[in-house]
Design a protein around this motif. Structure first.
Motif, PDB file in Angstrom:
ATOM      1  N   GLY A   1      -0.483   7.539  11.324  1.00 39.58           N
ATOM      2  CA  GLY A   1      -0.723   7.502  10.549  1.00 39.58           C
ATOM      3  C   GLY A   1      -1.313   6.203  11.023  1.00 39.58           C
ATOM      4  N   VAL A   2      -1.205   5.122  12.162  1.00 38.71           N
ATOM      5  CA  VAL A   2      -1.903   4.155  12.932  1.00 38.71           C
ATOM      6  C   VAL A   2      -2.897   4.422  13.668  1.00 38.71           C
ATOM      7  CG1 VAL A   2      -1.240   2.772  13.902  1.00 38.71           C
ATOM      8  CG2 VAL A   2       0.194   3.390  11.956  1.00 38.71           C
ATOM      9  N   ARG A   3      -2.130   5.669  14.579  1.00 37.92           N
ATOM     10  CA  ARG A   3      -2.934   5.346  15.835  1.00 37.92           C
ATOM     11  C   ARG A   3      -3.316   6.901  16.689  1.00 37.92           C
ATOM     12  NH1 ARG A   3      -0.413   4.430  21.686  1.00 37.92           N
ATOM     13  NH2 ARG A   3      -2.750   5.498  21.812  1.00 37.92           N
ATOM     14  N   ASP A   4      -3.966   7.222  16.971  1.00 39.47           N
ATOM     15  CA  ASP A   4      -4.105   8.795  17.661  1.00 39.47           C
ATOM     16  C   ASP A   4      -3.520   8.778  19.065  1.00 39.47           C
ATOM     17  OD1 ASP A   4      -5.581   9.914  16.150  1.00 39.47           O
ATOM     18  OD2 ASP A   4      -7.559   9.706  16.799  1.00 39.47           O
ATOM     19  N   TYR A   5      -2.649  10.334  19.133  1.00 37.26           N
ATOM     20  CA  TYR A   5      -1.674  10.742  20.475  1.00 37.26           C
ATOM     21  C   TYR A   5      -2.050  11.930  20.929  1.00 37.26           C
ATOM     22  CZ  TYR A   5       0.961   6.408  18.855  1.00 37.26           C
ATOM     23  OH  TYR A   5       1.724   5.973  18.024  1.00 37.26           O
ATOM     24  N   PRO A   6      -2.967  11.353  22.154  1.00 39.45           N
ATOM     25  CA  PRO A   6      -4.039  13.126  22.739  1.00 39.45           C
ATOM     26  C   PRO A   6      -2.493  13.739  23.606  1.00 39.45           C
ATOM     27  CG  PRO A   6      -4.313  10.815  24.593  1.00 39.45           C
ATOM     28  CD  PRO A   6      -4.034   9.964  22.984  1.00 39.45           C
ATOM     29  N   ALA A   7      -2.807  14.680  24.203  1.00 38.96           N
ATOM     30  CA  ALA A   7      -2.439  15.917  24.253  1.00 38.96           C
ATOM     31  C   ALA A   7      -1.625  15.496  25.861  1.00 38.96           C
ATOM     32  CB  ALA A   7      -2.695  17.382  25.025  1.00 38.96           C
ATOM     33  N   GLY A   8      -0.609  15.325  26.183  1.00 40.64           N
ATOM     34  CA  GLY A   8       0.191  14.722  27.111  1.00 40.64           C
ATOM     35  C   GLY A   8       1.184  12.791  26.613  1.00 40.64           C
ATOM     36  N   SER A   9       0.799  12.701  25.659  1.00 41.63           N
ATOM     37  CA  SER A   9       1.970  11.290  24.887  1.00 41.63           C
ATOM     38  C   SER A   9       2.922  12.033  25.031  1.00 41.63           C
ATOM     39  CB  SER A   9       0.797  10.662  23.787  1.00 41.63           C
ATOM     40  OG  SER A   9      -0.579  10.281  23.808  1.00 41.63           O
ATOM     41  N   PHE A  10       3.938  10.875  24.778  1.00 41.45           N
ATOM     42  CA  PHE A  10       5.242  10.591  24.386  1.00 41.45           C
ATOM     43  C   PHE A  10       5.278   9.160  24.046  1.00 41.45           C
ATOM     44  CE2 PHE A  10       9.418   8.955  25.744  1.00 41.45           C
ATOM     45  CZ  PHE A  10       9.874  10.276  24.698  1.00 41.45           C
ATOM     46  N   ILE A  11       6.265   9.958  22.885  1.00 40.04           N
ATOM     47  CA  ILE A  11       6.387   9.277  21.577  1.00 40.04           C
ATOM     48  C   ILE A  11       8.021   8.465  21.586  1.00 40.04           C
ATOM     49  CG2 ILE A  11       5.873   7.581  19.336  1.00 40.04           C
ATOM     50  CD1 ILE A  11       3.922  10.096  19.344  1.00 40.04           C
ATOM     51  N   HIS A  12       8.156   7.715  21.007  1.00 31.95           N
ATOM     52  CA  HIS A  12      10.069   7.258  21.363  1.00 31.95           C
ATOM     53  C   HIS A  12      10.466   6.533  19.570  1.00 31.95           C
ATOM     54  CE1 HIS A  12      14.108   6.370  21.323  1.00 31.95           C
ATOM     55  NE2 HIS A  12      13.145   5.109  20.023  1.00 31.95           N
ATOM     56  N   ALA A  13      10.496   7.341  18.829  1.00 29.52           N
ATOM     57  CA  ALA A  13      10.903   7.165  17.388  1.00 29.52           C
ATOM     58  C   ALA A  13      11.462   6.530  17.030  1.00 29.52           C
ATOM     59  CB  ALA A  13      10.022   7.822  16.097  1.00 29.52           C
ATOM     60  N   PRO A  14      12.265   4.861  16.940  1.00 24.14           N
ATOM     61  CA  PRO A  14      13.793   4.625  16.544  1.00 24.14           C
ATOM     62  C   PRO A  14      14.465   5.247  15.420  1.00 24.14           C
ATOM     63  CG  PRO A  14      12.669   3.084  17.080  1.00 24.14           C
ATOM     64  CD  PRO A  14      11.313   3.826  17.403  1.00 24.14           C
ATOM     65  N   ALA A  15      15.537   5.143  15.275  1.00 20.69           N
ATOM     66  CA  ALA A  15      16.131   5.341  14.728  1.00 20.69           C
ATOM     67  C   ALA A  15      16.297   4.671  12.999  1.00 20.69           C
ATOM     68  CB  ALA A  15      17.223   5.608  14.306  1.00 20.69           C
ATOM     69  N   GLY A  16      15.837   4.788  11.697  1.00 24.31           N
ATOM     70  CA  GLY A  16      14.902   4.283  10.836  1.00 24.31           C
ATOM     71  C   GLY A  16      13.804   4.149  10.562  1.00 24.31           C
ATOM     72  N   SER A  17      13.119   3.918  11.780  1.00 23.80           N
ATOM     73  CA  SER A  17      11.613   4.133  11.905  1.00 23.80           C
ATOM     74  C   SER A  17      10.918   5.189  11.150  1.00 23.80           C
ATOM     75  CB  SER A  17      11.145   4.430  13.177  1.00 23.80           C
ATOM     76  OG  SER A  17      10.799   5.349  13.615  1.00 23.80           O
ATOM     77  N   SER A  18       9.309   5.301  10.558  1.00 23.51           N
ATOM     78  CA  SER A  18       8.851   5.869  10.093  1.00 23.51           C
ATOM     79  C   SER A  18       7.338   5.910  10.119  1.00 23.51           C
ATOM     80  CB  SER A  18       8.867   5.604   8.002  1.00 23.51           C
ATOM     81  OG  SER A  18       8.611   4.383   7.848  1.00 23.51           O
ATOM     82  N   HIS A  19       6.914   7.243   9.856  1.00 25.55           N
ATOM     83  CA  HIS A  19       5.675   7.741   9.939  1.00 25.55           C
ATOM     84  C   HIS A  19       5.034   8.521   9.090  1.00 25.55           C
ATOM     85  CE1 HIS A  19       6.137  10.703  13.750  1.00 25.55           C
ATOM     86  NE2 HIS A  19       6.806  10.679  12.914  1.00 25.55           N
ATOM     87  N   ILE A  20       3.553   9.416   8.737  1.00 22.79           N
ATOM     88  CA  ILE A  20       3.218   9.610   8.724  1.00 22.79           C
ATOM     89  C   ILE A  20       2.420  10.678   9.271  1.00 22.79           C
ATOM     90  CG2 ILE A  20       1.303  10.396   6.305  1.00 22.79           C
ATOM     91  CD1 ILE A  20       2.127   7.763   6.027  1.00 22.79           C
ATOM     92  N   PRO A  21       2.850  11.677   9.725  1.00 26.43           N
ATOM     93  CA  PRO A  21       2.405  12.547  10.944  1.00 26.43           C
ATOM     94  C   PRO A  21       1.324  13.057   9.989  1.00 26.43           C
ATOM     95  CG  PRO A  21       4.643  13.288  10.837  1.00 26.43           C
ATOM     96  CD  PRO A  21       4.093  12.337   9.817  1.00 26.43           C
ATOM     97  N   GLN A  22       0.296  13.503  11.008  1.00 27.45           N
ATOM     98  CA  GLN A  22      -1.442  13.962  10.623  1.00 27.45           C
ATOM     99  C   GLN A  22      -2.257  14.117  11.776  1.00 27.45           C
ATOM    100  OE1 GLN A  22      -3.383  11.154   8.963  1.00 27.45           O
ATOM    101  NE2 GLN A  22      -1.654  10.352   8.767  1.00 27.45           N
ATOM    102  N   SER A  23      -3.420  14.847  11.606  1.00 24.20           N
ATOM    103  CA  SER A  23      -4.389  15.374  12.797  1.00 24.20           C
ATOM    104  C   SER A  23      -5.560  16.310  12.306  1.00 24.20           C
ATOM    105  CB  SER A  23      -3.824  16.420  13.405  1.00 24.20           C
ATOM    106  OG  SER A  23      -4.716  17.090  14.711  1.00 24.20           O
ATOM    107  N   THR A  24      -6.204  15.116  12.389  1.00 24.58           N
ATOM    108  CA  THR A  24      -7.356  15.584  12.554  1.00 24.58           C
ATOM    109  C   THR A  24      -7.997  17.025  13.002  1.00 24.58           C
ATOM    110  OG1 THR A  24      -8.574  13.775  13.709  1.00 24.58           O
ATOM    111  CG2 THR A  24      -8.549  13.483  11.089  1.00 24.58           C
ATOM    112  N   THR A  25      -7.821  17.408  14.104  1.00 25.29           N
ATOM    113  CA  THR A  25      -8.370  18.239  15.001  1.00 25.29           C
ATOM    114  C   THR A  25      -7.073  19.260  15.267  1.00 25.29           C
ATOM    115  OG1 THR A  25      -7.125  16.837  17.300  1.00 25.29           O
ATOM    116  CG2 THR A  25      -9.505  16.568  16.267  1.00 25.29           C
ATOM    117  N   GLY A  26      -6.235  18.953  14.932  1.00 23.66           N
ATOM    118  CA  GLY A  26      -4.624  19.685  15.368  1.00 23.66           C
ATOM    119  C   GLY A  26      -4.372  19.873  15.975  1.00 23.66           C
ATOM    120  N   CYS A  27      -2.914  20.246  16.481  1.00 24.31           N
ATOM    121  CA  CYS A  27      -2.246  19.913  17.505  1.00 24.31           C
ATOM    122  C   CYS A  27      -0.805  20.077  16.954  1.00 24.31           C
ATOM    123  CB  CYS A  27      -1.964  18.527  17.374  1.00 24.31           C
ATOM    124  SG  CYS A  27      -0.725  17.767  15.695  1.00 24.31           S
ATOM    125  N   THR A  28      -0.391  20.702  18.057  1.00 27.49           N
ATOM    126  CA  THR A  28       1.156  20.863  18.083  1.00 27.49           C
ATOM    127  C   THR A  28       2.123  20.535  19.264  1.00 27.49           C
ATOM    128  OG1 THR A  28       0.103  23.697  18.967  1.00 27.49           O
ATOM    129  CG2 THR A  28       2.627  22.871  19.599  1.00 27.49           C
TER     130      THR A  28
END
Length: 111
Positions: free
Chosen positions: A76-103
């Motif tokens: 919902g804020v930025r793109d993360y390409p394949a191979g990226s790692f994201i740590h989202a702390p407790a209480g945080s939030s986001h809006i998962p999405q993809s224009t190209t598709g992802c796993t």
């Protein structure tokens, strides 16, 4: 869904392609690979091209660990390409999405 490996007590395995998918929202599927006794769990999330989570995904009670296995994930804020790692702390939030598709590989260490 999973099985124990001979001679390796406690090992559990699962094949993502053979794990049933649950549609969370149109174009977004969850495959649960493992659930621990303490509420921890591991999943595969598949997001089809152009799909978006409905509403806000809030991380409760604990954090969310995300590894982008393929495609490009957007929180919902930025793109993360394949191979990226994201740590989202407790209480945080986001809006998962993809224009190209992802796993994604998702791990909840605290449920």
């Amino acid at each position: 869904m999973s099985g124990a490996m001979g001679g390796m007590d406690g090992y559990v395995w699962a094949e993502a392609a053979k794990t049933p998918a649950k549609e969370l929202f149109p174009g977004i599927r969850l495959r649960t690979l493992w659930t621990g006794e303490n509420g921890a769990s591991a999943h595969i999330v598949e997001i089809d091209p152009g799909s978006c989570w409905e509403g806000l995904d809030v991380h409760e009670p604990g954090p969310e660990e995300v590894y982008v296995a393929s495609g490009v994930f957007n929180d919902g804020v930025r793109d993360y390409p394949a191979g990226s790692f994201i740590h989202a702390p407790a209480g945080s939030s986001h809006i998962p999405q993809s224009t190209t598709g992802c796993t994604l590989f998702i791990f909840y260490p605290e449920g």
